[in-house]
Design an enzyme around this catalytic site. Structure first.
Site, PDB file in Angstrom:
ATOM      1  N   HIS A  26       0.836  -3.501   6.174  1.00 35.48           N
ATOM      2  CA  HIS A  26      -0.377  -3.454   7.012  1.00 35.48           C
ATOM      3  C   HIS A  26      -1.583  -3.956   6.233  1.00 35.48           C
ATOM      4  O   HIS A  26      -2.708  -3.576   6.514  1.00 35.48           O
ATOM      5  CB  HIS A  26      -0.620  -2.019   7.477  1.00 35.48           C
ATOM      6  CG  HIS A  26      -0.920  -1.087   6.340  1.00 35.48           C
ATOM      7  ND1 HIS A  26       0.050  -0.616   5.521  1.00 35.48           N
ATOM      8  CD2 HIS A  26      -2.086  -0.616   5.865  1.00 35.48           C
ATOM      9  CE1 HIS A  26      -0.514   0.129   4.590  1.00 35.48           C
ATOM     10  NE2 HIS A  26      -1.816   0.143   4.763  1.00 35.48           N
ATOM     11  N   CYS A  29       0.858  -1.193   0.000  1.00 33.70           N
ATOM     12  CA  CYS A  29       0.000   0.000   0.000  1.00 33.70           C
ATOM     13  C   CYS A  29       0.890   1.238   0.000  1.00 33.70           C
ATOM     14  O   CYS A  29       2.026   1.207   0.464  1.00 33.70           O
ATOM     15  CB  CYS A  29      -0.886  -0.018   1.243  1.00 33.70           C
ATOM     16  SG  CYS A  29      -1.901   1.456   1.452  1.00 33.70           S
ATOM     17  N   SER A  39       0.607   3.770   1.865  1.00 34.12           N
ATOM     18  CA  SER A  39       0.854   4.304   3.218  1.00 34.12           C
ATOM     19  C   SER A  39       2.212   3.863   3.754  1.00 34.12           C
ATOM     20  O   SER A  39       2.901   4.642   4.414  1.00 34.12           O
ATOM     21  CB  SER A  39      -0.245   3.860   4.183  1.00 34.12           C
ATOM     22  OG  SER A  39      -1.481   4.349   3.740  1.00 34.12           O
ATOM     23  N   HIS A  75       4.868   6.074   2.501  1.00 29.97           N
ATOM     24  CA  HIS A  75       5.048   7.359   3.196  1.00 29.97           C
ATOM     25  C   HIS A  75       6.113   7.234   4.286  1.00 29.97           C
ATOM     26  O   HIS A  75       6.792   8.205   4.599  1.00 29.97           O
ATOM     27  CB  HIS A  75       3.736   7.824   3.835  1.00 29.97           C
ATOM     28  CG  HIS A  75       2.649   8.148   2.848  1.00 29.97           C
ATOM     29  ND1 HIS A  75       2.879   8.846   1.681  1.00 29.97           N
ATOM     30  CD2 HIS A  75       1.320   7.886   2.848  1.00 29.97           C
ATOM     31  CE1 HIS A  75       1.740   8.981   1.028  1.00 29.97           C
ATOM     32  NE2 HIS A  75       0.780   8.406   1.703  1.00 29.97           N
ATOM     33  N   CYS A 121      -6.775  -3.381   3.766  1.00 36.75           N
ATOM     34  CA  CYS A 121      -6.641  -1.920   3.662  1.00 36.75           C
ATOM     35  C   CYS A 121      -7.292  -1.367   2.406  1.00 36.75           C
ATOM     36  O   CYS A 121      -8.266  -0.635   2.506  1.00 36.75           O
ATOM     37  CB  CYS A 121      -5.189  -1.450   3.743  1.00 36.75           C
ATOM     38  SG  CYS A 121      -5.108   0.354   3.562  1.00 36.75           S
TER      39      CYS A 121
END
Ligand code: APR
Ligand code: ZN
Ligand code: ZN
Length: 361
Positions: free
Chosen positions: A59, A38, A40, A43, A162
């Site tokens: 995650h 993902c 995220s 980041h 997610c």
């Protein structure tokens, strides 16, 4: 066990041999089968999200329960599960009013006086989002997983943790897209494609997909987009023109202040803008107050699908098994843990919807 570890921002993850502790009474150990890449996590790699390092990222994972702590009766070894970062306390006001996805007491990590769940020799290694899915096994709090229906393939089930939960949930729950409405979605990555799919499930009449990368348009149409617009500052005028004054609902699924502002400007009177993308720590976007007042606009945030994942994830799995929810098309490539850095390069180049690590242990 093998894990991909972030030791320094803007550097490749390193594949390392690390140790996992035994489950405490309220923990569950899971053998990971599928784990999605993902944005995220990226980041954390880029440094846009401050993350304690060294860390095992990841995650969006599915797998099989291997061992449970002495207090855990709701899961047993052999259960097929999807994990989620929305662990919860169960007794705060948010948990008790049906919003455990925003629980502020979420037990993501162990108490500070306990040993780290993941270690390498004497070194403690943290878990991104309380999970650490880029590893052969995860040791997590009992509230961070849910069982899935029999027959659900685990590589695709990972994406329910997610991308699907966040995207479909934003459209159905927080955005509350209504049948017959017009929806615009800025950002057609793994999460944005699921906002599009959620809008389709909600019965939107028109779904406009906006992305800088025109190679995403075919995928967007597969997931339910009726129109596609090239991203950039001109996209606002184009969407306003083609909708005769703006969309009923807009979603920003990238995490950039410029596109968040565009999403607000694409709305018609009484429109609702839902913020889904994760913007860099400390960034902000501006909202013209008089326009919000005079046009009766709404700005909402949506975190992890805005509903208890324990119910939502098995429901989405059932929708997939019934042929109503698209997941096969979301997996652009299946990769090995060792190929994770290439997987992220592919995401940044815009070549994939999702890459999924498949473990054959
Ligand atoms: N305008 C339009 N589209 C853009 C722009 C822009 N300025 N910048 C990037 N995009 C598009 C990319 O081309 C890509 O298709 O946004 C998409 C982002 O997709 P992914 O990188 O696959 O990210 P994804 O995993 O979907 O996550 C999106 O949601 O959960 C959050 O942290 C996550 O902030 C991230 C966002
Ligand atoms: Zn709570
Ligand atoms: Zn995610």
């Amino acid at each position: 066990m093998k894990a991909a570890v972030l030791r320094e921002i803007q550097q490749p993850l390193t594949i390392e041999d690390v140790e996992l502790d035994a489950p405490r009474p309220d923990e569950v150990r899971i053998r990971v089968v599928g784990s999605g890449l993902c944005h995220s996590d990226y980041h954390s790699i880029s440094g846009d999200l401050l993350t304690p390092m060294p860390a095992v990222l990841g995650h969006e994972a599915a797998g099989v329960v291997e061992a449970v702590g002495s207090d855990v009766s709701e899961f047993k070894p052999g259960d097929e599960v999807v994990s989620c970062t929305s662990m919860y306390c169960g007794h705060c006001r948010d948990c008790q009013t049906g919003h455990n996805n925003v629980c502020g007491n979420n037990p993501k990590s162990r108490a500070e006086d306990l040993p780290s769940r993941i270690t390498r020799g004497k070194e403690a290694i943290s878990q991104f989002a309380g999970l650490g899915g880029f590893a052969e096994e995860m040791l997590i709090h009992r509230t961070g997983l849910t069982k899935i229906p029999e027959g659900m393939p685990l590589d695709r089930a990972a994406l329910l943790g997610c991308a699907v939960l966040t995207g479909v949930g934003a459209a159905l729950n927080r955005g509350a897209v209504s049948p017959g409405s017009t929806v615009v979605v800025i950002g057609c990555g793994g999460v944005g494609l699921n906002v599009i799919q959620g809008a389709r499930l909600a019965g939107a009449a028109r779904i406009i997909a906006v992305d800088l990368n025109e190679r995403k348009f075919d995928l967007a149409r597969t997931f339910g987009a009726t129109d596609c617009v090239k991203g950039g500052p001109d996209a606002v005028a184009e969407v306003r023109e083609m909708t005769g004054g703006g969309a009923d609902y807009s979603f920003e699924v990238i995490g950039l202040p410029s596109t968040q502002e565009q999403a607000l400007m694409m709305l018609r009177r009484r429109g609702v803008f839902t913020v889904v993308g994760m913007a860099p720590s400390g960034s902000s976007f501006s909202v013209p107050g008089v326009m919000v007042m005079a046009m009766e606009l709404e700005v909402r945030g949506s975190l992890m699908g805005s509903a208890p994942f324990q119910q939502a994830i098995p429901n989405y799995a059932q929708l997939y098994l019934n042929g109503k929810l698209k997941l096969d098309e979301l997996v652009s490539q299946r990769i090995k843990l060792e190929d994770i850095n290439d997987g992220y390069d592919n995401m940044i180049a815009g070549d994939v919807a999702r890459s999924v690590i498949v473990f054959d242990n």
